[in-house]
Enzyme design. Sequence first.
Site, PDB file in Angstrom:
ATOM      1  N   GLY A   8     -13.223   3.633  -5.695  1.00 23.00           N
ATOM      2  CA  GLY A   8     -12.215   2.714  -6.213  1.00 23.00           C
ATOM      3  C   GLY A   8     -12.878   1.375  -6.490  1.00 23.00           C
ATOM      4  O   GLY A   8     -13.295   0.681  -5.557  1.00 23.00           O
ATOM      5  N   SER A  11     -10.168  -4.649  -7.274  1.00 16.02           N
ATOM      6  CA  SER A  11     -10.611  -5.909  -6.657  1.00 16.02           C
ATOM      7  C   SER A  11     -11.174  -5.707  -5.251  1.00 16.02           C
ATOM      8  O   SER A  11     -12.225  -6.239  -4.911  1.00 16.02           O
ATOM      9  CB  SER A  11      -9.500  -6.945  -6.565  1.00 16.02           C
ATOM     10  N   TRP A  12     -10.462  -4.933  -4.419  1.00 13.79           N
ATOM     11  CA  TRP A  12     -10.893  -4.851  -3.028  1.00 13.79           C
ATOM     12  C   TRP A  12     -12.059  -3.855  -2.868  1.00 13.79           C
ATOM     13  O   TRP A  12     -13.005  -4.106  -2.131  1.00 13.79           O
ATOM     14  CB  TRP A  12      -9.708  -4.502  -2.135  1.00 13.79           C
ATOM     15  N   ARG A  32     -13.389   4.774 -11.674  1.00 10.61           N
ATOM     16  CA  ARG A  32     -12.685   5.808 -12.435  1.00 10.61           C
ATOM     17  C   ARG A  32     -13.157   5.799 -13.889  1.00 10.61           C
ATOM     18  O   ARG A  32     -13.353   6.833 -14.500  1.00 10.61           O
ATOM     19  CB  ARG A  32     -11.185   5.519 -12.353  1.00 10.61           C
ATOM     20  N   TYR A  49     -11.699  -6.859 -12.873  1.00 13.72           N
ATOM     21  CA  TYR A  49     -11.106  -7.113 -11.554  1.00 13.72           C
ATOM     22  C   TYR A  49     -11.663  -8.346 -10.849  1.00 13.72           C
ATOM     23  O   TYR A  49     -10.978  -8.962 -10.055  1.00 13.72           O
ATOM     24  CB  TYR A  49     -11.282  -5.883 -10.649  1.00 13.72           C
ATOM     25  N   LYS A 106      -3.373  -0.322   1.846  1.00 11.07           N
ATOM     26  CA  LYS A 106      -2.300  -0.852   2.684  1.00 11.07           C
ATOM     27  C   LYS A 106      -0.966  -0.367   2.141  1.00 11.07           C
ATOM     28  O   LYS A 106      -0.352  -1.022   1.296  1.00 11.07           O
ATOM     29  CB  LYS A 106      -2.358  -2.387   2.701  1.00 11.07           C
ATOM     30  N   GLY A 136      -6.699  -6.941   7.619  1.00  9.83           N
ATOM     31  CA  GLY A 136      -6.816  -8.351   7.995  1.00  9.83           C
ATOM     32  C   GLY A 136      -6.500  -9.252   6.814  1.00  9.83           C
ATOM     33  O   GLY A 136      -6.111  -8.784   5.742  1.00  9.83           O
ATOM     34  N   LYS A 191       3.282  -6.066   5.644  1.00  9.77           N
ATOM     35  CA  LYS A 191       3.152  -7.462   5.186  1.00  9.77           C
ATOM     36  C   LYS A 191       3.285  -7.563   3.666  1.00  9.77           C
ATOM     37  O   LYS A 191       3.684  -8.609   3.146  1.00  9.77           O
ATOM     38  CB  LYS A 191       1.846  -8.089   5.694  1.00  9.77           C
ATOM     39  N   THR A 248      -1.155 -13.396   3.046  1.00  5.81           N
ATOM     40  CA  THR A 248      -0.506 -12.775   1.889  1.00  5.81           C
ATOM     41  C   THR A 248       0.783 -13.485   1.504  1.00  5.81           C
ATOM     42  O   THR A 248       1.072 -13.660   0.317  1.00  5.81           O
ATOM     43  CB  THR A 248      -0.235 -11.276   2.184  1.00  5.81           C
ATOM     44  N   VAL A 280      -2.259  -3.369  -8.526  1.00  5.31           N
ATOM     45  CA  VAL A 280      -1.251  -2.786  -7.669  1.00  5.31           C
ATOM     46  C   VAL A 280      -0.593  -3.829  -6.739  1.00  5.31           C
ATOM     47  O   VAL A 280      -1.262  -4.638  -6.108  1.00  5.31           O
ATOM     48  CB  VAL A 280      -1.869  -1.612  -6.857  1.00  5.31           C
TER      49      VAL A 280
HETATM   50  N1  LIG Z   1      -7.092  -6.880  -3.494  1.00  4.70           N
HETATM   51  C1  LIG Z   1      -7.043  -7.270  -2.257  1.00  4.70           C
HETATM   52  O1  LIG Z   1      -7.194  -8.458  -1.975  1.00  4.70           O
HETATM   53  C2  LIG Z   1      -6.841  -6.279  -1.160  1.00  4.70           C
HETATM   54  C3  LIG Z   1      -6.334  -5.027  -1.386  1.00  4.70           C
HETATM   55  N2  LIG Z   1      -6.134  -4.156  -0.365  1.00  4.70           N
HETATM   56  C4  LIG Z   1      -5.622  -2.821  -0.587  1.00  4.70           C
HETATM   57  O2  LIG Z   1      -6.647  -2.037  -1.182  1.00  4.70           O
HETATM   58  C5  LIG Z   1      -6.071  -1.020  -2.001  1.00  4.70           C
HETATM   59  C6  LIG Z   1      -6.711  -1.072  -3.367  1.00  4.70           C
HETATM   60  O3  LIG Z   1      -6.358  -2.324  -3.899  1.00  4.70           O
HETATM   61  P1  LIG Z   1      -7.158  -3.108  -5.002  1.00  4.70           P
HETATM   62  O4  LIG Z   1      -8.567  -2.756  -5.073  1.00  4.70           O
HETATM   63  O5  LIG Z   1      -6.845  -4.518  -4.784  1.00  4.70           O
HETATM   64  O6  LIG Z   1      -6.324  -2.589  -6.240  1.00  4.70           O
HETATM   65  P2  LIG Z   1      -6.578  -2.838  -7.780  1.00  4.70           P
HETATM   66  O7  LIG Z   1      -5.267  -2.741  -8.439  1.00  4.70           O
HETATM   67  O8  LIG Z   1      -7.405  -4.049  -7.961  1.00  4.70           O
HETATM   68  O9  LIG Z   1      -7.485  -1.585  -8.159  1.00  4.70           O
HETATM   69  C7  LIG Z   1      -7.146  -0.265  -7.878  1.00  4.70           C
HETATM   70  C8  LIG Z   1      -8.326   0.617  -8.223  1.00  4.70           C
HETATM   71  O10 LIG Z   1      -7.904   1.960  -8.098  1.00  4.70           O
HETATM   72  C9  LIG Z   1      -8.030   2.597  -9.354  1.00  4.70           C
HETATM   73  N3  LIG Z   1      -6.884   3.458  -9.515  1.00  4.70           N
HETATM   74  C10 LIG Z   1      -5.627   3.127  -9.842  1.00  4.70           C
HETATM   75  N4  LIG Z   1      -4.869   4.217  -9.908  1.00  4.70           N
HETATM   76  C11 LIG Z   1      -5.679   5.240  -9.619  1.00  4.70           C
HETATM   77  C12 LIG Z   1      -5.513   6.624  -9.576  1.00  4.70           C
HETATM   78  N5  LIG Z   1      -4.334   7.192  -9.808  1.00  4.70           N
HETATM   79  N6  LIG Z   1      -6.593   7.358  -9.275  1.00  4.70           N
HETATM   80  C13 LIG Z   1      -7.794   6.791  -9.038  1.00  4.70           C
HETATM   81  N7  LIG Z   1      -8.007   5.508  -9.094  1.00  4.70           N
HETATM   82  C14 LIG Z   1      -6.962   4.745  -9.376  1.00  4.70           C
HETATM   83  C15 LIG Z   1      -8.071   1.522 -10.401  1.00  4.70           C
HETATM   84  O11 LIG Z   1      -8.776   1.974 -11.539  1.00  4.70           O
HETATM   85  C16 LIG Z   1      -8.805   0.440  -9.655  1.00  4.70           C
HETATM   86  O12 LIG Z   1     -10.189   0.683  -9.696  1.00  4.70           O
HETATM   87  C17 LIG Z   1      -4.550  -1.285  -2.000  1.00  4.70           C
HETATM   88  O13 LIG Z   1      -3.934  -0.445  -1.087  1.00  4.70           O
HETATM   89  C18 LIG Z   1      -4.446  -2.736  -1.546  1.00  4.70           C
HETATM   90  O14 LIG Z   1      -3.228  -2.988  -0.862  1.00  4.70           O
HETATM   91  C19 LIG Z   1      -6.457  -4.483   0.905  1.00  4.70           C
HETATM   92  C20 LIG Z   1      -6.985  -5.708   1.203  1.00  4.70           C
HETATM   93  C21 LIG Z   1      -7.216  -6.706   0.194  1.00  4.70           C
HETATM   94  O1  LIG Z   2      -4.042  -7.247   1.354  1.00  5.36           O
HETATM   95  C1  LIG Z   2      -4.278  -8.289   0.826  1.00  5.36           C
HETATM   96  C2  LIG Z   2      -4.797  -9.449   1.563  1.00  5.36           C
HETATM   97  O2  LIG Z   2      -5.169  -9.101   2.862  1.00  5.36           O
HETATM   98  C3  LIG Z   2      -4.034  -8.456  -0.632  1.00  5.36           C
HETATM   99  O3  LIG Z   2      -2.698  -8.703  -0.878  1.00  5.36           O
HETATM  100  P1  LIG Z   2      -2.077  -8.370  -2.312  1.00  5.36           P
HETATM  101  O4  LIG Z   2      -2.212  -6.872  -2.492  1.00  5.36           O
HETATM  102  O5  LIG Z   2      -0.680  -8.843  -2.233  1.00  5.36           O
HETATM  103  O6  LIG Z   2      -2.895  -9.113  -3.330  1.00  5.36           O
END
Ligand SMILES: NC(=O)C1=CN([C@@H]2O[C@H](COP(=O)(O)OP(=O)(O)OC[C@H]3O[C@@H](n4cnc5c(N)ncnc54)[C@H](O)[C@@H]3O)[C@@H](O)[C@H]2O)C=CC1
Ligand SMILES: O=C(CO)COP(=O)(O)O
Length: 333
Positions: A8, A11-12, A32, A49, A106, A136, A191, A248, A280
């Site tokens: 994945g 961003s994270w 992907r 991202y 999350k 966290g 959260k 958050t 997301v």
């Molecule tokens: N962005 C943040 O600051 C943080 C995010 N998280 C959690 O991490 C998880 C991922 O979040 P992000 O990276 O931020 O999301 P994002 O929206 O930035 O990216 C999601 C990634 O998953 C891929 N994706 C989307 N749908 C998909 C599918 N059906 N199959 C395969 N890949 C798919 C996208 O292409 C992208 O690479 C979430 O559960 C989020 O709550 C946790 C801590 C911090």
């Molecule tokens: O989990 C997160 C910070 O810890 C990111 O929060 P958002 O998915 O709302 O951007």
Amino acid sequence: MGPIAVFGAGSWGTTFAKVLADAGSEVTLWARRASVAESITTSRTNPDYLPGVELPATLKSTSDPRVALAGASAVVLAVPSQSLRHNLTAWRGLIDPSVTLISLAKGVELGTLARMSQVVVEVLGVPENQVAVVSGPNLAKEIAAEQPTAAVIACTDHDRAVRVQQACTTGYFRPYTITDVVGAELGGACKNVIALSCGMAGGLGFGDNTLATLITRGLAETARLGVALGADPMTFAGLAGLGDLVATCSSPLSRNRTFGERLGRGETVRQAQDAAHGQVAEGVKSCSSIRDLAMRHGVEMPITEVVHRVCHDGFDPREMAADLIGRKTKPER
Ligand SMILES: NC(=O)C1=CN([C@@H]2O[C@H](COP(=O)(O)OP(=O)(O)OC[C@H]3O[C@@H](n4cnc5c(N)ncnc54)[C@H](O)[C@@H]3O)[C@@H](O)[C@H]2O)C=CC1
Ligand SMILES: O=C(CO)COP(=O)(O)O
């Protein structure tokens, strides 16, 4: 810990891959889209991202899951919660059954009401002590900019948590270990829902008293659910509880808070979704699964209930305050 595959490149996932690489781990990031892997490999950036962030030269990227998994001793799962089962099912035959699985997502799965580590255990058939959870106050953009933050690595196997901790400790990222996986996962999922409510309050023009009330009562209902599911209540006073909740609910960088703010300003769910550009906001779906989980366990979660009604039942956010404040008076605990 040996080579690590991160699945994945959002961003994270991209940020955590950078953290691991900066900590000296050998990391391959699966994206992907081939164009994203190509950009990371050739220009060391992921402009969709993490615009403006230079990724470490040691970080490899591919869109082929087999290449990412070759020799991996740990697999990081950084796809959205509701697609984790589908993705893992596709990768199941490729993942060595002895690897450590590290979940970053999350959320709570719709329908099954499973936490992410439960989805991993179920789909891959691994024991629960092989799954670690990272949570966290971890807004990706701040960590990508190397601003200091702490996190928790939760795993029922303490020694495994320590190995993951060692693999991701850097000068800007300080992970602690805990063994309460249930608490860490529920803190992270709930959260997002509370952040939606805080965003709505902000969008409606309410100030810091309302924000603090939602954060505090949000924490109370999260802890209530956690205790009913066997979590350690102290986890909710820690980084995966209060820490993540405050970051958050207060930050304009949060997708969940921003989404809620748009609803509070009068946009529809569809308009807010369009404005998110595919990023997301997990709480929009998890508000329903968390509400169902609470109902299953007889736990009252009034803020989650209202967020669910706004996101899925056409309830007007302007009615939210009257709905919550007008509830029957009761003791704080
Ligand atoms: N962005 C943040 O600051 C943080 C995010 N998280 C959690 O991490 C998880 C991922 O979040 P992000 O990276 O931020 O999301 P994002 O929206 O930035 O990216 C999601 C990634 O998953 C891929 N994706 C989307 N749908 C998909 C599918 N059906 N199959 C395969 N890949 C798919 C996208 O292409 C992208 O690479 C979430 O559960 C989020 O709550 C946790 C801590 C911090
Ligand atoms: O989990 C997160 C910070 O810890 C990111 O929060 P958002 O998915 O709302 O951007």
